[in-house]
Each structure stands twice: as structure tokens, then as C-alpha cells.
Design a protein around this motif. Structure first.
Motif, mmCIF file in Angstrom:
data_model
loop_
_atom_site.group_PDB
_atom_site.id
_atom_site.type_symbol
_atom_site.label_atom_id
_atom_site.label_comp_id
_atom_site.label_asym_id
_atom_site.label_seq_id
_atom_site.Cartn_x
_atom_site.Cartn_y
_atom_site.Cartn_z
ATOM 1 N N MET A 1 0.819 -1.195 0.000
ATOM 2 C CA MET A 1 0.000 0.000 0.000
ATOM 3 C C MET A 1 0.862 1.258 0.000
ATOM 4 N N LYS A 2 1.916 1.240 0.819
ATOM 5 C CA LYS A 2 2.760 2.413 0.909
ATOM 6 C C LYS A 2 3.508 2.663 -0.401
ATOM 7 N N THR A 3 3.860 1.605 -1.102
ATOM 8 C CA THR A 3 4.544 1.750 -2.379
ATOM 9 C C THR A 3 3.651 2.446 -3.395
ATOM 10 N N LYS A 4 2.374 2.124 -3.386
ATOM 11 C CA LYS A 4 1.445 2.776 -4.302
ATOM 12 C C LYS A 4 1.303 4.262 -3.974
ATOM 13 N N LEU A 5 1.314 4.591 -2.691
ATOM 14 C CA LEU A 5 1.219 5.991 -2.281
ATOM 15 C C LEU A 5 2.450 6.768 -2.727
ATOM 16 N N VAL A 6 3.613 6.185 -2.565
ATOM 17 C CA VAL A 6 4.853 6.834 -2.982
ATOM 18 C C VAL A 6 4.863 7.028 -4.494
ATOM 19 N N THR A 27 14.874 26.408 -9.754
ATOM 20 C CA THR A 27 13.613 26.336 -9.010
ATOM 21 C C THR A 27 12.970 24.967 -9.177
ATOM 22 N N ALA A 28 12.987 24.452 -10.386
ATOM 23 C CA ALA A 28 12.425 23.125 -10.619
ATOM 24 C C ALA A 28 13.197 22.061 -9.848
ATOM 25 N N GLY A 29 14.509 22.192 -9.790
ATOM 26 C CA GLY A 29 15.320 21.255 -9.023
ATOM 27 C C GLY A 29 15.026 21.320 -7.537
ATOM 28 N N THR A 30 14.826 22.533 -7.028
ATOM 29 C CA THR A 30 14.503 22.709 -5.611
ATOM 30 C C THR A 30 13.156 22.083 -5.270
ATOM 31 N N ILE A 31 12.153 22.360 -6.080
ATOM 32 C CA ILE A 31 10.818 21.820 -5.819
ATOM 33 C C ILE A 31 10.799 20.304 -5.997
ATOM 34 N N GLY A 32 11.405 19.831 -7.056
ATOM 35 C CA GLY A 32 11.459 18.382 -7.280
ATOM 36 C C GLY A 32 12.199 17.669 -6.163
ATOM 37 N N GLY A 33 13.306 18.246 -5.720
ATOM 38 C CA GLY A 33 14.060 17.662 -4.617
ATOM 39 C C GLY A 33 13.262 17.631 -3.324
ATOM 40 N N ALA A 34 12.507 18.693 -3.072
ATOM 41 C CA ALA A 34 11.688 18.740 -1.865
ATOM 42 C C ALA A 34 10.601 17.669 -1.881
ATOM 43 N N VAL A 35 9.981 17.485 -3.023
ATOM 44 C CA VAL A 35 8.920 16.478 -3.128
ATOM 45 C C VAL A 35 9.489 15.076 -2.941
ATOM 46 N N VAL A 36 10.553 14.790 -3.662
ATOM 47 C CA VAL A 36 11.157 13.460 -3.562
ATOM 48 C C VAL A 36 11.723 13.233 -2.157
ATOM 49 N N GLY A 37 12.371 14.237 -1.605
ATOM 50 C CA GLY A 37 12.919 14.118 -0.261
ATOM 51 C C GLY A 37 11.844 13.898 0.793
ATOM 52 N N GLY A 38 10.722 14.583 0.646
ATOM 53 C CA GLY A 38 9.618 14.387 1.579
ATOM 54 C C GLY A 38 9.038 12.991 1.519
ATOM 55 N N VAL A 39 8.902 12.475 0.315
ATOM 56 C CA VAL A 39 8.373 11.119 0.146
ATOM 57 C C VAL A 39 9.342 10.088 0.719
ATOM 58 N N VAL A 40 10.627 10.275 0.444
ATOM 59 C CA VAL A 40 11.631 9.346 0.967
ATOM 60 C C VAL A 40 11.715 9.449 2.486
ATOM 61 N N GLY A 41 11.679 10.661 3.017
ATOM 62 C CA GLY A 41 11.721 10.841 4.469
ATOM 63 C C GLY A 41 10.547 10.181 5.161
ATOM 64 N N ASP A 42 9.376 10.284 4.569
ATOM 65 C CA ASP A 42 8.197 9.636 5.136
ATOM 66 C C ASP A 42 8.298 8.122 5.038
ATOM 67 N N ALA A 43 8.809 7.640 3.925
ATOM 68 C CA ALA A 43 8.932 6.187 3.746
ATOM 69 C C ALA A 43 9.930 5.584 4.729
ATOM 70 N N LEU A 44 11.000 6.316 5.015
ATOM 71 C CA LEU A 44 12.024 5.793 5.911
ATOM 72 C C LEU A 44 11.639 5.885 7.386
ATOM 73 N N THR A 45 11.006 6.994 7.766
ATOM 74 C CA THR A 45 10.718 7.201 9.192
ATOM 75 C C THR A 45 9.251 7.022 9.539
ATOM 76 N N GLY A 46 8.362 7.360 8.647
ATOM 77 C CA GLY A 46 6.935 7.270 8.934
ATOM 78 C C GLY A 46 6.433 8.359 9.863
ATOM 79 N N SER A 47 7.240 9.396 10.063
ATOM 80 C CA SER A 47 6.835 10.470 10.977
ATOM 81 C C SER A 47 6.812 11.804 10.243
#
Length: 68
Positions: A1-6, A27-47
Motif C-alpha cells: 500500500m505504501k509503495t502505491k502511495l509513494v 527552481t524546478a530542481g529545488t521543488i522536485g528535490g523537496a517532493v522526492v525528499g519528503g516522500v523518501v523521508g516519510d517512507a524511511l521514518t513514517g513520521s
């Protein structure tokens, strides 16, 4: 389920970024990095702290990677 959300979040971020044709590369790199980083951070920690930390780190790395 979490994989589908990511995967859905990643796809949505790519669609959002393609809509901004007049956005500069850094700007595109900053926004893209923030989105990907947020998804990865959530996947790793769940917090919320992991999500925010991942987004901040991703934004920084995305900005630095696209500097000219």
C-alpha cells in the motif's frame, strides 16, 4: 500500500512540474528535490519530522545539483 502511495506522489509531482514551463532549472530542481525528499523521508521514518526533514534536505540537494 505504501509503495502505491509513494508512486502516486511521485507521479503527481512530475505532472505538477511539467505544467510550469516558465520555471527556471534551479527552481524546478529545488521543488522536485523537496517532493522526492519528503516522500523518501516519510517512507524511511513514517513520521512528520522525517517528512519535513527529508523535504528540507531534498530541496537543498535539488538546488545545489542544478546550480550553473
Amino acid at each position: 500500500m505504501k509503495t502505491k502511495l509513494v508512486a502516486a506522489a511521485f507521479a503527481a509531482s512530475l505532472l505538477a512540474l511539467t505544467g510550469c514551463a516558465n520555471m527556471d532549472r534551479q527552481t524546478a530542481g529545488t521543488i522536485g528535490g523537496a517532493v522526492v525528499g519528503g516522500v523518501v523521508g516519510d517512507a524511511l521514518t513514517g513520521s512528520t519530522l522525517g517528512t519535513v526533514g527529508g523535504a528540507a534536505a531534498g530541496a537543498y540537494l535539488g538546488r545545489e545539483a542544478t546550480k550553473r
